[in-house]
Scaffold this motif. Structure first.
Motif, PDB file in Angstrom:
ATOM      1  N   LEU A  45     -70.696 -29.078 -10.560  1.00 18.96           N
ATOM      2  CA  LEU A  45     -69.514 -29.345 -10.497  1.00 18.96           C
ATOM      3  C   LEU A  45     -69.377 -28.859  -9.047  1.00 18.96           C
ATOM      4  O   LEU A  45     -68.913 -29.699  -7.901  1.00 18.96           O
ATOM      5  CB  LEU A  45     -68.247 -28.397 -10.639  1.00 18.96           C
ATOM      6  CG  LEU A  45     -67.144 -29.301 -10.690  1.00 18.96           C
ATOM      7  CD1 LEU A  45     -66.474 -30.887 -10.635  1.00 18.96           C
ATOM      8  CD2 LEU A  45     -65.792 -29.034 -11.526  1.00 18.96           C
ATOM      9  N   ASP A  46     -69.775 -27.638  -8.443  1.00 16.06           N
ATOM     10  CA  ASP A  46     -68.898 -27.149  -7.149  1.00 16.06           C
ATOM     11  C   ASP A  46     -70.235 -27.933  -6.188  1.00 16.06           C
ATOM     12  O   ASP A  46     -69.901 -28.049  -5.262  1.00 16.06           O
ATOM     13  CB  ASP A  46     -69.811 -24.894  -6.930  1.00 16.06           C
ATOM     14  CG  ASP A  46     -68.751 -24.661  -7.803  1.00 16.06           C
ATOM     15  OD1 ASP A  46     -67.930 -24.780  -7.884  1.00 16.06           O
ATOM     16  OD2 ASP A  46     -69.329 -23.282  -8.130  1.00 16.06           O
ATOM     17  N   ASN A  47     -71.775 -27.995  -6.238  1.00 17.96           N
ATOM     18  CA  ASN A  47     -72.432 -28.993  -5.595  1.00 17.96           C
ATOM     19  C   ASN A  47     -72.144 -30.537  -5.515  1.00 17.96           C
ATOM     20  O   ASN A  47     -71.920 -30.944  -4.701  1.00 17.96           O
ATOM     21  CB  ASN A  47     -74.165 -28.609  -6.310  1.00 17.96           C
ATOM     22  CG  ASN A  47     -75.162 -27.502  -6.335  1.00 17.96           C
ATOM     23  OD1 ASN A  47     -73.883 -26.617  -6.235  1.00 17.96           O
ATOM     24  ND2 ASN A  47     -75.430 -27.356  -7.121  1.00 17.96           N
ATOM     25  N   VAL A 143     -60.646 -34.459  -1.608  1.00 18.40           N
ATOM     26  CA  VAL A 143     -61.811 -34.603  -3.168  1.00 18.40           C
ATOM     27  C   VAL A 143     -61.112 -35.419  -3.963  1.00 18.40           C
ATOM     28  O   VAL A 143     -59.816 -33.586  -4.072  1.00 18.40           O
ATOM     29  CB  VAL A 143     -62.843 -33.669  -2.714  1.00 18.40           C
ATOM     30  CG1 VAL A 143     -63.656 -33.913  -4.277  1.00 18.40           C
ATOM     31  CG2 VAL A 143     -63.604 -33.087  -1.574  1.00 18.40           C
ATOM     32  N   VAL A 144     -61.663 -35.756  -3.976  1.00 20.87           N
ATOM     33  CA  VAL A 144     -59.936 -36.299  -5.977  1.00 20.87           C
ATOM     34  C   VAL A 144     -61.242 -35.988  -6.793  1.00 20.87           C
ATOM     35  O   VAL A 144     -62.235 -36.574  -7.082  1.00 20.87           O
ATOM     36  CB  VAL A 144     -59.083 -37.185  -5.294  1.00 20.87           C
ATOM     37  CG1 VAL A 144     -58.578 -37.242  -4.651  1.00 20.87           C
ATOM     38  CG2 VAL A 144     -60.315 -38.563  -6.099  1.00 20.87           C
ATOM     39  N   ASN A 211     -62.195 -28.943 -17.863  1.00 18.81           N
ATOM     40  CA  ASN A 211     -61.519 -27.551 -17.486  1.00 18.81           C
ATOM     41  C   ASN A 211     -61.863 -27.563 -16.000  1.00 18.81           C
ATOM     42  O   ASN A 211     -60.888 -27.210 -15.547  1.00 18.81           O
ATOM     43  CB  ASN A 211     -61.271 -26.303 -18.132  1.00 18.81           C
ATOM     44  CG  ASN A 211     -60.812 -26.472 -19.689  1.00 18.81           C
ATOM     45  OD1 ASN A 211     -59.915 -27.308 -20.258  1.00 18.81           O
ATOM     46  ND2 ASN A 211     -61.516 -26.247 -20.410  1.00 18.81           N
ATOM     47  N   ALA A 212     -62.960 -27.560 -15.739  1.00 16.76           N
ATOM     48  CA  ALA A 212     -63.934 -27.122 -14.522  1.00 16.76           C
ATOM     49  C   ALA A 212     -62.586 -27.675 -13.597  1.00 16.76           C
ATOM     50  O   ALA A 212     -62.294 -27.079 -12.316  1.00 16.76           O
ATOM     51  CB  ALA A 212     -64.549 -26.946 -14.219  1.00 16.76           C
ATOM     52  N   ILE A 213     -63.134 -29.076 -13.389  1.00 10.48           N
ATOM     53  CA  ILE A 213     -62.581 -30.223 -12.459  1.00 10.48           C
ATOM     54  C   ILE A 213     -60.640 -29.980 -12.551  1.00 10.48           C
ATOM     55  O   ILE A 213     -60.534 -30.277 -11.211  1.00 10.48           O
ATOM     56  CB  ILE A 213     -62.291 -31.776 -12.770  1.00 10.48           C
ATOM     57  CG1 ILE A 213     -64.277 -32.120 -13.236  1.00 10.48           C
ATOM     58  CG2 ILE A 213     -61.630 -32.600 -12.743  1.00 10.48           C
ATOM     59  CD1 ILE A 213     -64.610 -33.348 -13.687  1.00 10.48           C
ATOM     60  N   CYS A 214     -59.840 -29.279 -13.532  1.00 16.51           N
ATOM     61  CA  CYS A 214     -58.617 -29.223 -13.107  1.00 16.51           C
ATOM     62  C   CYS A 214     -58.538 -27.661 -12.605  1.00 16.51           C
ATOM     63  O   CYS A 214     -57.163 -27.957 -11.816  1.00 16.51           O
ATOM     64  CB  CYS A 214     -57.821 -28.848 -14.897  1.00 16.51           C
ATOM     65  SG  CYS A 214     -58.002 -31.132 -15.627  1.00 16.51           S
ATOM     66  N   ASP A 215     -59.351 -27.048 -13.031  1.00 20.05           N
ATOM     67  CA  ASP A 215     -59.301 -25.500 -12.459  1.00 20.05           C
ATOM     68  C   ASP A 215     -59.809 -25.311 -10.444  1.00 20.05           C
ATOM     69  O   ASP A 215     -59.627 -24.820 -10.080  1.00 20.05           O
ATOM     70  CB  ASP A 215     -60.269 -24.556 -13.082  1.00 20.05           C
ATOM     71  CG  ASP A 215     -59.097 -23.729 -14.268  1.00 20.05           C
ATOM     72  OD1 ASP A 215     -58.122 -24.624 -14.370  1.00 20.05           O
ATOM     73  OD2 ASP A 215     -59.981 -23.022 -15.155  1.00 20.05           O
ATOM     74  N   HIS A 216     -60.783 -26.335 -10.199  1.00 18.60           N
ATOM     75  CA  HIS A 216     -61.339 -26.675  -8.440  1.00 18.60           C
ATOM     76  C   HIS A 216     -60.275 -26.524  -7.858  1.00 18.60           C
ATOM     77  O   HIS A 216     -59.616 -27.291  -7.364  1.00 18.60           O
ATOM     78  CB  HIS A 216     -62.695 -27.544  -8.701  1.00 18.60           C
ATOM     79  CG  HIS A 216     -63.801 -27.298  -7.548  1.00 18.60           C
ATOM     80  ND1 HIS A 216     -62.748 -27.304  -6.470  1.00 18.60           N
ATOM     81  CD2 HIS A 216     -64.622 -26.639  -8.145  1.00 18.60           C
ATOM     82  CE1 HIS A 216     -64.486 -26.767  -6.070  1.00 18.60           C
ATOM     83  NE2 HIS A 216     -65.715 -26.437  -7.233  1.00 18.60           N
ATOM     84  N   ARG A 237     -52.500 -28.639 -17.098  1.00 19.34           N
ATOM     85  CA  ARG A 237     -53.366 -28.008 -16.685  1.00 19.34           C
ATOM     86  C   ARG A 237     -53.862 -27.680 -15.248  1.00 19.34           C
ATOM     87  O   ARG A 237     -53.474 -26.524 -13.832  1.00 19.34           O
ATOM     88  CB  ARG A 237     -54.833 -27.393 -17.536  1.00 19.34           C
ATOM     89  CG  ARG A 237     -55.458 -26.114 -17.115  1.00 19.34           C
ATOM     90  CD  ARG A 237     -57.155 -26.238 -17.827  1.00 19.34           C
ATOM     91  NE  ARG A 237     -58.358 -25.137 -17.317  1.00 19.34           N
ATOM     92  CZ  ARG A 237     -58.511 -24.174 -18.136  1.00 19.34           C
ATOM     93  NH1 ARG A 237     -58.391 -24.362 -19.366  1.00 19.34           N
ATOM     94  NH2 ARG A 237     -59.051 -23.395 -17.415  1.00 19.34           N
ATOM     95  N   ALA A 238     -53.568 -28.821 -15.113  1.00 17.40           N
ATOM     96  CA  ALA A 238     -54.339 -29.519 -13.508  1.00 17.40           C
ATOM     97  C   ALA A 238     -52.838 -29.081 -12.386  1.00 17.40           C
ATOM     98  O   ALA A 238     -52.975 -28.819 -10.821  1.00 17.40           O
ATOM     99  CB  ALA A 238     -54.429 -31.330 -12.767  1.00 17.40           C
ATOM    100  N   THR A 239     -51.716 -29.423 -12.724  1.00 22.32           N
ATOM    101  CA  THR A 239     -51.079 -29.323 -11.800  1.00 22.32           C
ATOM    102  C   THR A 239     -49.928 -28.250 -12.244  1.00 22.32           C
ATOM    103  O   THR A 239     -49.897 -27.460 -10.777  1.00 22.32           O
ATOM    104  CB  THR A 239     -49.430 -29.756 -12.754  1.00 22.32           C
ATOM    105  OG1 THR A 239     -49.525 -29.549 -13.931  1.00 22.32           O
ATOM    106  CG2 THR A 239     -49.366 -31.539 -12.352  1.00 22.32           C
TER     107      THR A 239
END
Length: 485
Positions: A45-47, A143-144, A211-216, A237-239
């Motif tokens: 995801l980071d990449n 980035v979305v 979860n990783a997307i919501c936290d990035h 989590r996202a908000t």
């Protein structure tokens, strides 16, 4: 295995992962192993985010009239590849070829709307005082991310991809791990259409990736489509990480049938709504509210439903677990006193014995307290709840926590208007079993069917995928100084 392993798509190319974890991609049609999909790690995801962030610097500065040229070409490619895309969609999801063709046709319509965006975001300008001008313009977020479900492998991704990208954002797509193949094909077509590398990326995975997307920290907005239980988790989590979020959840759509409804039209619409895509859509008819004496219409519904044959004009449900869950709802309702008028449990489909099919099922004398009346079944099943009058029907509809869609079947304009005004749902049909708005009208429900502001398609999506910049300018000193300047 029919297809290669499904890896990620980052910066314009298929990209392998360091992960050694994979899930099988099984066709619900016949149990064939189609592929294996990688369960990505957070560094994948980071990449993807890094690639999207680099692409954003140039993409956001590209005029929107140039950005949408990609989608004119993409629309052509969808049209040219319609049959192949539909076949792939059918293989991995289990729906019929006809339903898959309709799904790709909807992708084409969604893309066509995106090409009109330059005419819809022109902004406003006004001379607010002598020599002082105010202007507004829509600017992209950055980035979305879009997290999509299994039931529409091509259409739901295209709810977000064309609009978000045409408006200047760069996207990370997280497909359902059950149906990852169509997403990769979409990426290939976007590249062929001229979309620059990095603007669109795919990262596969399961709940950990959600979860990783919501936290990035670099992802500015997240859209989600799936069950209500997960939509609530994603939205919170996202908000909580200060992102925009629009999370679409499940549904329990009520079709209210009045005695004056036309039997043939009503029966055909209700059966199409409850059995289309094997009932695996948030707009499916799930509960029919029978108002007064409508037995003649119920008889017609049974006649129509018997024309629906698993493996022929009825597709499979997504997997064995879903099949078992749907059939449990039927068995439980029957044990509680409901009457099964047409039983779709354990159908035999010749040549597809390993497929996961549930036949069309009609259950009468369901009471509002039964699980089958309250919960989203997500299968080709309709529960009939009886009530003596329209007010009783509205009470049943309003009492359910969801608010995606509702419909009324009647020849009375007054009754239809009363239900339109009082049903607690975001999308209403009159003699229409699947009241999905066509572009440019937006898709979105109410209550526990949607969390966040705005809708995911149509004009309403502009506000979600952009932010409004306001500028005030003054060049002529002779205008003098007033309270504004």
């Amino acid at each position: 295995m029919k297809y290669p392993i499904t890896y990620n798509y980052i910066n314009g190319q298929i990209t392998e992962s360091e992960s050694t974890s994979f899930l099988d991609v099984i066709s619900p049609l016949d149990g064939t192993l189609l592929s294996k999909v990688v369960m990505s790690k957070t560094n994948d995801l980071d990449n993807a985010v890094i690639a999207a962030g680099k692409a954003f610097e140039k993409w956001r500065k590209t005029p929107i009239k140039e950005r949408v040229q990609v989608f004119f070409k993409y629309k052509q490619l969808l049209e040219q590849n319609l049959n192949d895309l539909a076949a792939l969609c059918s293989e991995e999801n289990g729906k019929t070829i006809g339903e898959s063709i309709a799904e790709i046709e909807k992708c084409i319509e969604l893309t066509e709307f995106a090409t009109s965006l330059p005419q819809l975001i022109t902004g406003e300008v006004l001379e607010v005082s002598r020599g002082v001008e105010c202007r507004t313009e829509h600017t992209p977020l950055g980035v979305v991310a879009s997290i999509v479900p299994f039931n529409f492998p091509a259409m739901v991704p295209n709810w977000t991809i064309p609009n978000a990208i045409a408006l200047g954002n760069c996207m990370i797509l997280k497909p359902s791990e059950k149906v990852p193949l169509s997403a990769i094909r979409i990426a290939e077509l976007l590249k062929e259409a001229g979309l620059p590398d990095g603007v669109f990326n795919i990262v596969n995975g399961d709940a950990d990736m959600v979860n990783a997307i919501c936290d990035h920290p670099e992802i500015k907005a997240v859209s989600f489509v799936g069950s209500t239980a997960i939509a609530k988790v994603v939205y919170k989590r996202a908000t909580s990480n200060l992102k925009r979020c629009l999370a679409l959840g499940g549904a329990k759509n009520h079709l209210i049938v009045l005695p004056d409804a036309r039997p043939d039209m009503t029966a055909a619409n209700i059966v199409a709504s409850m059995s289309g895509c094997a009932g695996q859509r948030c707009m499916a008819a799930s509960a029919m509210v029978a108002v007064g004496s409508v037995d003649h219409i119920i008889d017609q519904i049974i006649t129509e439903a018997k024309k629906i044959k698993p493996g022929d004009n009825l597709g499979a449900v997504i997997n064995k677990a879903s099949k078992e869950r749907i059939e449990r709802y039927i068995t439980e309702a029957e044990a509680q006193g409901a009457k099964v008028l047409l039983d779709g449990r354990a159908p035999k489909v010749a040549g597809k014995e390993n497929g996961t099919y549930v036949g069309p099922t009609v259950i009468d004398f369901v009471t509002p307290d039964m699980a089958i009346a309250r919960e989203e079944v997500f299968g080709p099943v309709i529960a009939i709840i009886r009530t003596p009058n329209v007010e009783g029907a509205l009470q049943i509809e309003n009492a359910n926590p969801y608010g995606n869609a509702a419909a009324v079947f009647t020849q009375s304009g007054g009754a239809a208007r009363h239900i339109i005004e009082n049903a607690s749902a975001g999308m209403i049909g009159v003699n229409v079993g699947v009241p999905v708005p066509r572009e440019p009208f937006s898709f979105g429900g109410w209550n526990d069917s949607k969390f966040g502001v705005g809708d995911i398609t149509g004009k309403s999506s502009i506000e979600f995928w952009t932010q409004l910049k306001k500028s005030t300018t003054k060049w002529n000193p002779e205008a003098g100084v007033n309270w504004m300047s």
